[in-house]
Design a protein around this motif. Structure first.
Motif, PDB file in Angstrom:
ATOM      1  N   LYS A 174       1.139   6.328   1.734  1.00 51.11           N
ATOM      2  CA  LYS A 174      -0.022   5.462   1.518  1.00 51.11           C
ATOM      3  C   LYS A 174      -1.125   6.217   0.771  1.00 51.11           C
ATOM      4  O   LYS A 174      -1.777   5.671  -0.123  1.00 51.11           O
ATOM      5  CB  LYS A 174      -0.572   4.981   2.860  1.00 51.11           C
ATOM      6  CG  LYS A 174       0.300   3.920   3.483  1.00 51.11           C
ATOM      7  CD  LYS A 174      -0.249   3.459   4.808  1.00 51.11           C
ATOM      8  CE  LYS A 174       0.784   2.565   5.473  1.00 51.11           C
ATOM      9  NZ  LYS A 174       0.647   2.540   6.920  1.00 51.11           N
ATOM     10  N   ARG A 202       4.847   5.590 -15.448  1.00 55.01           N
ATOM     11  CA  ARG A 202       3.826   6.457 -16.027  1.00 55.01           C
ATOM     12  C   ARG A 202       4.467   7.658 -16.713  1.00 55.01           C
ATOM     13  O   ARG A 202       4.058   8.061 -17.808  1.00 55.01           O
ATOM     14  CB  ARG A 202       2.886   6.943 -14.916  1.00 55.01           C
ATOM     15  CG  ARG A 202       1.764   7.790 -15.433  1.00 55.01           C
ATOM     16  CD  ARG A 202       1.111   8.546 -14.322  1.00 55.01           C
ATOM     17  NE  ARG A 202       0.237   7.726 -13.520  1.00 55.01           N
ATOM     18  CZ  ARG A 202      -0.241   8.114 -12.341  1.00 55.01           C
ATOM     19  NH1 ARG A 202       0.098   9.293 -11.851  1.00 55.01           N
ATOM     20  NH2 ARG A 202      -1.034   7.341 -11.655  1.00 55.01           N
ATOM     21  N   GLU A 239       0.811  -1.224   0.000  1.00 54.28           N
ATOM     22  CA  GLU A 239       0.000   0.000   0.000  1.00 54.28           C
ATOM     23  C   GLU A 239       0.841   1.269   0.000  1.00 54.28           C
ATOM     24  O   GLU A 239       0.293   2.358  -0.072  1.00 54.28           O
ATOM     25  CB  GLU A 239      -0.990  -0.014   1.178  1.00 54.28           C
ATOM     26  CG  GLU A 239      -0.363   0.188   2.547  1.00 54.28           C
ATOM     27  CD  GLU A 239      -0.089  -1.127   3.261  1.00 54.28           C
ATOM     28  OE1 GLU A 239       0.041  -2.159   2.567  1.00 54.28           O
ATOM     29  OE2 GLU A 239      -0.003  -1.121   4.500  1.00 54.28           O
ATOM     30  N   LYS A 240       2.170   1.109   0.086  1.00 52.61           N
ATOM     31  CA  LYS A 240       3.017   2.300   0.025  1.00 52.61           C
ATOM     32  C   LYS A 240       3.808   2.382  -1.277  1.00 52.61           C
ATOM     33  O   LYS A 240       4.594   3.303  -1.467  1.00 52.61           O
ATOM     34  CB  LYS A 240       3.992   2.313   1.204  1.00 52.61           C
ATOM     35  CG  LYS A 240       3.353   2.776   2.501  1.00 52.61           C
ATOM     36  CD  LYS A 240       4.295   2.660   3.666  1.00 52.61           C
ATOM     37  CE  LYS A 240       5.295   3.785   3.729  1.00 52.61           C
ATOM     38  NZ  LYS A 240       6.099   3.725   4.965  1.00 52.61           N
ATOM     39  N   ILE A 272       4.552   3.348  -4.810  1.00 50.81           N
ATOM     40  CA  ILE A 272       4.024   4.327  -5.762  1.00 50.81           C
ATOM     41  C   ILE A 272       5.078   4.823  -6.739  1.00 50.81           C
ATOM     42  O   ILE A 272       4.776   5.145  -7.890  1.00 50.81           O
ATOM     43  CB  ILE A 272       3.396   5.528  -4.999  1.00 50.81           C
ATOM     44  CG1 ILE A 272       2.986   6.608  -5.987  1.00 50.81           C
ATOM     45  CG2 ILE A 272       4.345   6.124  -3.977  1.00 50.81           C
ATOM     46  CD1 ILE A 272       2.015   7.566  -5.471  1.00 50.81           C
ATOM     47  N   ALA A 286      -3.162   7.112  -6.611  1.00 53.18           N
ATOM     48  CA  ALA A 286      -2.684   6.705  -7.941  1.00 53.18           C
ATOM     49  C   ALA A 286      -3.325   5.403  -8.398  1.00 53.18           C
ATOM     50  O   ALA A 286      -3.193   5.019  -9.553  1.00 53.18           O
ATOM     51  CB  ALA A 286      -1.164   6.561  -7.914  1.00 53.18           C
ATOM     52  N   GLN A 304      -0.860   8.808  -1.260  1.00 53.83           N
ATOM     53  CA  GLN A 304      -0.527   9.034  -2.666  1.00 53.83           C
ATOM     54  C   GLN A 304      -0.639   7.740  -3.467  1.00 53.83           C
ATOM     55  O   GLN A 304      -1.081   7.765  -4.618  1.00 53.83           O
ATOM     56  CB  GLN A 304       0.881   9.629  -2.808  1.00 53.83           C
ATOM     57  CG  GLN A 304       1.070  10.977  -2.138  1.00 53.83           C
ATOM     58  CD  GLN A 304       0.218  12.075  -2.733  1.00 53.83           C
ATOM     59  OE1 GLN A 304      -0.253  11.972  -3.865  1.00 53.83           O
ATOM     60  NE2 GLN A 304      -0.034  13.130  -1.965  1.00 53.83           N
ATOM     61  N   ALA A 305      -0.230   6.625  -2.848  1.00 53.66           N
ATOM     62  CA  ALA A 305      -0.360   5.339  -3.546  1.00 53.66           C
ATOM     63  C   ALA A 305      -1.833   5.024  -3.776  1.00 53.66           C
ATOM     64  O   ALA A 305      -2.214   4.520  -4.835  1.00 53.66           O
ATOM     65  CB  ALA A 305       0.311   4.244  -2.730  1.00 53.66           C
TER      66      ALA A 305
END
Lengths: 427, 368
Positions: B361, A209, A199-200, A202, B367, B363-364
């Motif tokens: 968390k 992207r 969940e972290k 990114i 996205a 920001q994830a």
């Protein structure tokens, strides 16, 4: 003839008029010339060095720099190095005593909160732990108030948690790979490499992207720019001038104004949606979502970067002789064959130059995605900006920046291998 | 050779000129950093202009408060701090104090007492959240809604934001976890007192994100405080969060069909810090300015220009009418009893710890 013999020595070396060997004399003259040239560019060189290379270099260096732990807690780091975490026991009194001595000095110099912020990047809660403990440890005398183990755990229960000491031990080196691991959604733990919890994660997603969307933007710039560049190169000089002004006009308008204009155009009560609803193409309740997503970013950035594509294309196309096309047609080629086999290959260097410009510019773009990108249309640079100005995790920002730089250089290298950088022309 | 000499001479001159102008800066000027726009204008009216008139000090405004922490850190590392007084939110003041970038200020010796003789430390009370920070105003992050787009029953609680059936349409929320996570938990049945305990756990964070997930497709995320009033004015959203002063301007100055939803507003503080590393005379002048600008009357004066509550208790009775509109300002203050029935206070300690973790968390999740 006689002069030449006079100036030659026995072993046949040519001499200059003053008696020094000609070779050396020439070398000296050349060196002087080079030095003068160097002096001429010196202001620029120093300027670039001072304002560009040096700051960027020192910023990139932050991605591995980690001396704050060892500088703030020198004694603790030294004794903690001998502690074996795998036994599952807290470090002994020696470590705690060293820690108190270090902390008292650090609190005096107001360094402990800085360290807390640094360690909070690795383990949530360290920031307040150091701030609160610092306040209470002001009253402790490291000479007389021992033993400290119980006392510290009393001050904050975190000092009785083995994970705290593991974090300290893991991140006590002068240099760290931690920021780079964080930059690819992983982390440096006591046991070594580990992925961040799902969940972290990114950043890898954002890198990917950024690359994909930059390619899409470059592609749409080619698609839109090619016909315009062709038109520019093939109409009369007067019309070409007028067209060129139209191409350059947005160039002279502020970036923010252009981006905000797209907001007005694309939002749900914006110009485009209003027109579509008015002519009945779209029902009022189902207005199109054109902004705050990837589509918005692609449209706005394509518009903004288009001149960077058109100008190199135009200057290359200007050099293509129209007689080649006529020759191809007179030899029986159709319009399409003449364009595709004769004209297009000659315009490729322009496409290459434009693509490199647009791609590299868009990969580092920040402000436009921030304004029109919503949540799914933001780039990695938005994260870098966040870590520079909001979270102040400059180490992570530097690591992200370094990776971005390496990716660009790698792509440039790949481009050179595949297309050849010599084939790129700006005019 | 001649050319080289010319170049050298020019370089020397440029350097010298730079030094002269640096000295000039020392003379009788100070740079005050703030947020720009209507806020800086209110400070200019209430503090800068009277101070300049009294002392002859020329005040230069710099609108860099949004990046103040990063820039101060960079200035400090470069050893050249060019700012004299900086306006920051409390959370940033705490970070600056933590990093040793702001000087400690003793309220009782360095600030003015209240007119009745109450010590400054008592007059500011709990709002002195950091040793380096002198609070100036209390502002709040709260919701505004379009009165013409919410149907017959206007929303009364913050949970209307999560009720897309009763209030269909888009909402504007800030693109960061702070405040949104609290509101989500509050509307998911967590008691107000327990919000931060719950949010400190993994399950609590997931719970908040799950609640936000129910409206994710209906949210436009903002990052600048001016976005929400604009989105409301354009009818792009039916309701949205922003700073209460921005909504006041949209409602009272621009007469937009917008109303305030004060429920569960989150109080936050904005105030002054003085950077460390100033020369003694610059520091003395900065302190002199701070002493003047944070006295009881000056804080009350600022409320003539903008609807933020003064941070001193003794200033509250002095709050009068808006300078141009002539309306009573007290009912528009976030601290007015009618508006402050249900409030949060920004939890500085919690967010100093959890900001990075929860933001990653959040920001994830965004996205996804």
């Amino acid at each position: 003839m006689s002069a030449l013999t006079e100036n030659s020595t026995d072993n046949g070396v040519m001499m200059a008029a003053d008696g020094t060997p000609l070779k050396r004399s020439l070398a000296r003259a050349l060196r002087r010339q080079k030095l003068r040239a160097l002096m001429l560019i010196a202001p620029l060189l120093i300027f670039v060095l001072l304002t560009f290379i040096f700051p960027i270099g020192s910023m990139l260096f932050r991605s591995v720099e980690n001396d704050i732990v060892a500088n703030t807690l020198p004694e603790t780091v030294a004794v903690l190095g001998r502690w074996d975490a795998s036994k599952g026991e807290l470090p002994d009194e020696e470590v705690y005593a060293a820690f108190v001595r270090d902390m008292v000095v650090a609190v005096e110099a107001k360094q402990h909160t800085r360290l807390g912020t640094r360690l909070n990047y690795e383990s949530t809660g360290m920031s307040s732990m150091f701030r609160q403990s610092g306040r209470k440890m002001k009253k402790i005398d490291p000479e007389t108030d021992g033993p400290f183990k119980e006392k510290l755990i009393d001050i904050h229960k975190g000092w009785g948690d083995i994970e705290t000491w593991k974090t300290l031990q893991t991140h006590s080196g002068l240099y760290t790979s931690g920021y780079f691991l964080n930059a690819v959604d992983a982390q440096k733990t006591h046991e070594g490499f580990a992925w961040q919890p799902e969940e972290k994660q990114i950043l890898l997603k954002l890198f990917w992207r950024t690359l994909v969307m930059s390619m899409v933007i470059t592609g749409s710039c080619i698609a839109l720019g090619y016909p315009i560049a062709w038109l520019l190169a093939n109409v009369s000089a007067r019309n070409a001038n007028l067209l060129l002004i139209l191409v350059l006009l947005p160039f002279w308008t502020s970036l923010l104004v252009r981006t905000s204009a797209w907001k007005v155009m694309l939002q749900q009560n914006g110009v485009i949606n209003e027109v579509l609803v008015w002519i009945g193409l779209v029902p009022d309740a189902e207005r199109l979502i054109l902004i705050n997503n990837q589509f918005g970013t692609i449209v706005a950035m394509t518009h903004i970067l288009l001149p960077f594509m058109i100008l190199p294309m135009y200057s290359v196309m200007q050099t293509i002789q129209p007689s080649y096309l006529r020759a191809a047609k007179s030899l029986g080629a159709t319009n399409w064959t003449a364009f595709w086999r004769v004209y297009f290959p000659q315009s490729v260097p322009g496409i290459g130059a434009g693509s490199i410009l647009v791609f590299i510019l868009s990969i580092g773009y920040y402000i436009t995605p921030e304004i029109v990108g919503g949540t799914k249309g933001v780039f990695i640079s938005n994260r870098i900006a966040y870590h520079i100005s909001s979270s102040l995790n400059w180490g992570l920002a530097a690591a992200l920046g370094t990776i971005l730089l390496i990716v660009v250089l790698a792509l440039y290298w790949a481009y050179d291998r595949i297309v050849g950088i010599d084939n790129v022309k700006l005019g | 050779m001649k050319l080289t000499k010319t170049l050298l001479a020019t370089t020397a001159l440029t350097v010298a000129a730079g030094m002269v102008s640096a000295d000039g800066h020392m003379a009788n000027e100070m740079t005050i950093v703030s947020w720009g726009g209507a806020y800086t204008a209110s400070q200019k009216g209430a503090y800068h202009d009277p101070y300049s008139a009294n002392t002859g000090v020329n005040i230069i405004n710099d609108d860099s408060s949004a990046e103040a922490v990063a820039k101060l850190r960079a200035m400090n590392e470069a050893g050249n701090v060019t700012w004299d007084v900086v306006d920051v939110v409390a959370a940033d003041a705490i970070r600056l104090c933590d990093e040793g970038l702001a000087m400690e200020i003793d309220p009782d010796t360095m600030l003015a007492d209240a007119p009745d003789g109450t010590k400054a430390s008592e007059d500011f009370g709990d709002l002195l959240v950091s040793d380096c920070f002198i609070p100036q105003i209390v502002y709040s992050t709260t919701f505004g809604y379009r009165t013409d787009l919410v149907g017959d029953t206007a929303p009364t609680t913050v949970c209307a934001v999560f009720d897309t059936e009763a209030y269909p349409g888009k909402r504007a929320l800030e693109k960061r976890p702070i405040n949104n996570m609290e509101w989500a938990l509050l509307c998911d049945g967590v008691a107000k007192e327990a919000v931060y305990d719950v949010l400190g756990t993994e399950e609590g964070q997931n719970q908040a994100l799950a609640k936000l997930d129910t409206i994710k497709d209906d949210v436009i995320w903002w990052s600048a405080g001016a976005d929400t009033p604009q989105l409301l004015a354009d009818g792009e959203v039916v309701m949205g969060s922003t700073y209460n002063g921005r909504l006041f301007a949209a409602i009272e100055e621009q007469k937009q069909p917008i109303a305030m939803l004060w429920d569960a507003q989150v109080f936050d503080l904005d105030g002054w810090i003085i950077p460390t590393g100033l020369s003694p005379e610059r520091q003395a002048r900065a302190l002199d300015y701070i002493m003047f600008a944070t006295d009881t009357q000056r804080l009350a004066d600022q409320a003539q220009y903008i609807s933020y509550g003064p941070a001193r208790k003794s200033s509250a009775p002095l709050v009068g009418k808006h300078k141009d509109l002539g309306i009573d300002m007290a009912p528009h203050m976030p601290t007015d009893p009618n508006n402050a029935k249900n409030t949060f206070l920004y939890n500085y300690e919690f967010w100093a710890d959890y900001r990075d973790d929860i933001d990653a968390k959040f920001q994830a999740w965004l996205a996804k």
